[in-house]
Design an enzyme around this catalytic site. Structure first.
Site, PDB file in Angstrom:
ATOM      1  N   HIS A  29      -3.939   1.055  -4.206  1.00  0.00           N
ATOM      2  CA  HIS A  29      -5.048   0.181  -3.782  1.00  0.00           C
ATOM      3  C   HIS A  29      -5.463  -0.802  -4.876  1.00  0.00           C
ATOM      4  O   HIS A  29      -6.593  -1.280  -4.900  1.00  0.00           O
ATOM      5  CB  HIS A  29      -6.247   0.980  -3.265  1.00  0.00           C
ATOM      6  CG  HIS A  29      -5.987   1.625  -1.933  1.00  0.00           C
ATOM      7  ND1 HIS A  29      -6.893   1.623  -0.909  1.00  0.00           N
ATOM      8  CD2 HIS A  29      -4.892   2.260  -1.449  1.00  0.00           C
ATOM      9  CE1 HIS A  29      -6.382   2.251   0.140  1.00  0.00           C
ATOM     10  NE2 HIS A  29      -5.165   2.649  -0.167  1.00  0.00           N
ATOM     11  N   ASP A  44       1.654   2.798  -1.458  1.00  0.00           N
ATOM     12  CA  ASP A  44       0.843   3.436  -0.406  1.00  0.00           C
ATOM     13  C   ASP A  44       0.935   2.533   0.816  1.00  0.00           C
ATOM     14  O   ASP A  44       0.240   1.541   0.895  1.00  0.00           O
ATOM     15  CB  ASP A  44      -0.597   3.586  -0.883  1.00  0.00           C
ATOM     16  CG  ASP A  44      -1.529   4.081   0.211  1.00  0.00           C
ATOM     17  OD1 ASP A  44      -1.047   4.524   1.256  1.00  0.00           O
ATOM     18  OD2 ASP A  44      -2.766   4.002   0.009  1.00  0.00           O
ATOM     19  N   GLU A  84      -3.362   2.173   9.270  1.00  0.00           N
ATOM     20  CA  GLU A  84      -3.993   3.377   8.703  1.00  0.00           C
ATOM     21  C   GLU A  84      -5.145   3.009   7.779  1.00  0.00           C
ATOM     22  O   GLU A  84      -6.181   3.669   7.752  1.00  0.00           O
ATOM     23  CB  GLU A  84      -2.947   4.194   7.938  1.00  0.00           C
ATOM     24  CG  GLU A  84      -3.443   5.574   7.492  1.00  0.00           C
ATOM     25  CD  GLU A  84      -4.033   5.606   6.088  1.00  0.00           C
ATOM     26  OE1 GLU A  84      -4.569   6.653   5.700  1.00  0.00           O
ATOM     27  OE2 GLU A  84      -3.978   4.573   5.380  1.00  0.00           O
ATOM     28  N   GLU A  85      -4.953   1.929   7.030  1.00  0.00           N
ATOM     29  CA  GLU A  85      -5.923   1.575   5.985  1.00  0.00           C
ATOM     30  C   GLU A  85      -7.252   1.068   6.560  1.00  0.00           C
ATOM     31  O   GLU A  85      -8.215   0.905   5.823  1.00  0.00           O
ATOM     32  CB  GLU A  85      -5.325   0.519   5.038  1.00  0.00           C
ATOM     33  CG  GLU A  85      -4.083   0.980   4.281  1.00  0.00           C
ATOM     34  CD  GLU A  85      -4.368   2.026   3.212  1.00  0.00           C
ATOM     35  OE1 GLU A  85      -5.532   2.439   3.070  1.00  0.00           O
ATOM     36  OE2 GLU A  85      -3.410   2.437   2.545  1.00  0.00           O
ATOM     37  N   HIS A 123       2.497   5.581   7.227  1.00  0.00           N
ATOM     38  CA  HIS A 123       1.881   4.349   7.729  1.00  0.00           C
ATOM     39  C   HIS A 123       2.549   3.129   7.113  1.00  0.00           C
ATOM     40  O   HIS A 123       2.927   3.124   5.940  1.00  0.00           O
ATOM     41  CB  HIS A 123       0.365   4.358   7.562  1.00  0.00           C
ATOM     42  CG  HIS A 123      -0.161   4.309   6.161  1.00  0.00           C
ATOM     43  ND1 HIS A 123      -0.355   3.128   5.490  1.00  0.00           N
ATOM     44  CD2 HIS A 123      -0.570   5.290   5.321  1.00  0.00           C
ATOM     45  CE1 HIS A 123      -0.869   3.392   4.297  1.00  0.00           C
ATOM     46  NE2 HIS A 123      -1.002   4.687   4.163  1.00  0.00           N
TER      47      HIS A 123
HETATM   48 ZN    ZN Z   1      -1.666   5.724   2.563  1.00  0.00          ZN
END
Ligand code: ZN
Length: 363
Positions: free
Chosen positions: A330, A188, A220-221, A70
């Site tokens: 995150h 990420d 995606e998040e 992603h």
């Molecule tokens: Zn991810």
């Protein structure tokens, strides 16, 4: 452990990590992909900002092996402008709220330029005893981004702030050459994006029993929204989701550590969103062992990923998730290692090379 990646790969990881691309605003990530993809691929982009990369060497009559990562990162969006000129904002994706105050950010303005701001932290001089004792803010709506405006009018007219614009952490990648480590934001899933492109590079001209398509999927998040479209566009027969996944080795008791740093990619048996196709998962772990590629496996109690959409689409698509361990995902600052990146690319490359219709049917 010597240097694990070339200067070209390092530049690619740097460009992906630095790209400003919170969910829905992944344009700069696609620019980075276009810069580093090279020849040998046909590309497409849709209105969700999904970016597709098809090998020119594909035949059109073999099973489709989809490689996904992603493109979005957790970020923010301007919600409103307070009378004092500070900005209220909402989260795009899941943040540790208490980690945010004192973070430098970039706010896109009405002219499309990113201007600097700070997520305000109250000076200790103004804090009450109960504020000092608390774990920090629990609700993002109580936080403010300060761009330095004196009031709302100046924020709007001089700084050209408007609501609905994206906000991203202001962090540039730093490579620690001595220890072959990467410090930066958005690993990420940008470390996964880089691993995907490097896997495509290595497979570019090879004769394979599968056709290979890559997608940098958006949003995606905020609920795997890009993949909901990408799966229909690509109609895969089998898939790998690359991830930047949370390393647990600085939080977890030794017996339960499953995603350590510098121990290779992590393949999850399950998380909250998927039980990764069990026979395929075992096949991948066995292949890694046979080839001497370092690998880890985990049983995740939280988390979620694009595999959630993939494995339940059409008649069911065999799906595994290969995650590059990243410390402190995150949050604004993460750490990841070139060693784990290279092991991830090796495993994905060998999985694609080994794959054919009979093996897919056995999953
Ligand atoms: Zn991810």
């Amino acid at each position: 452990m010597g240097k694990q990646v070339s200067s070209e790969i390092l530049q690619m990881i740097t460009d992906f990590s630095n790209a400003k691309g919170p969910s829905g605003f992944e344009d700069e990530v696609i620019l980075a992909a276009k810069k580093h993809l090279g020849s040998g691929f046909d590309t497409e982009e849709d209105c969700l900002r999904n970016f597709y990369m098809h090998r020119k060497a594909n035949t059109g009559n073999k099973p489709v092996f989809l490689l996904d990562a992603h493109s979005d990162e957790v970020g923010f969006m301007v919600h409103s402008i307070r009378a004092n000129g500070t900005l209220r904002f909402v989260a795009l994706g899941g943040w540790n709220i208490s980690s945010l105050p004192s973070t430098k950010v970039l706010v896109r303005n009405a002219e499309g330029r990113y201007i600097p701001g700070i997520i305000a932290a109250k000076p200790v001089h103004f804090m009450s005893a109960s504020e000092k004792a608390s774990a920090g803010p629990a609700d993002i709506s109580t936080l403010s981004i300060d761009i330095g405006a004196v009031d709302a009018q100046e924020a709007k007219e001089v700084f050209k702030i408007r609501i609905g614009e994206p906000v991203v952490a202001d962090v540039s990648l730093e490579y620690d050459a001595e220890h072959d480590l990467l410090f930066g934001k958005a690993f990420d899933c940008r470390i996964g994006c880089a691993a995907l492109l490097e896997t495509l590079h290595r497979l570019k001209d090879e004769a394979l029993d599968v056709d290979v398509t890559g997608v940098l999927s958006s949003q995606e998040e905020v609920g795997e929204r890009g993949m909901k479209v990408a799966v229909h566009h690509t109609k895969p027969d089998i898939a790998i989701c690359f991830e930047g996944c949370p390393a647990d080795d600085t939080f977890t008791e030794a017996y339960a550590v499953q995603t350590a740093f510098k121990k290779g990619p992590m393949l999850r048996f399950m998380d909250k969103s998927i039980i990764c196709t069990p026979r395929y998962q075992r096949y991948a772990l066995d292949l890694a062992e046979r080839l001497g590629i370092p690998v880890q496996s985990s049983v995740r109690e939280g988390g979620g990923n694009n595999g959630a959409i993939l494995h339940t689409s059409f008649d069911g698509i065999p799906t595994i998730v290969i995650g590059v361990p990243v410390r402190y995902i995150h949050t604004v600052h993460g750490i990841t290692s070139c060693y784990d990146f290279e092991a991830t690319v090796r495993l994905a490359t060998e999985l694609v090379r080994s794959m054919n219709q009979d093996i897919i049917d056995s999953f």
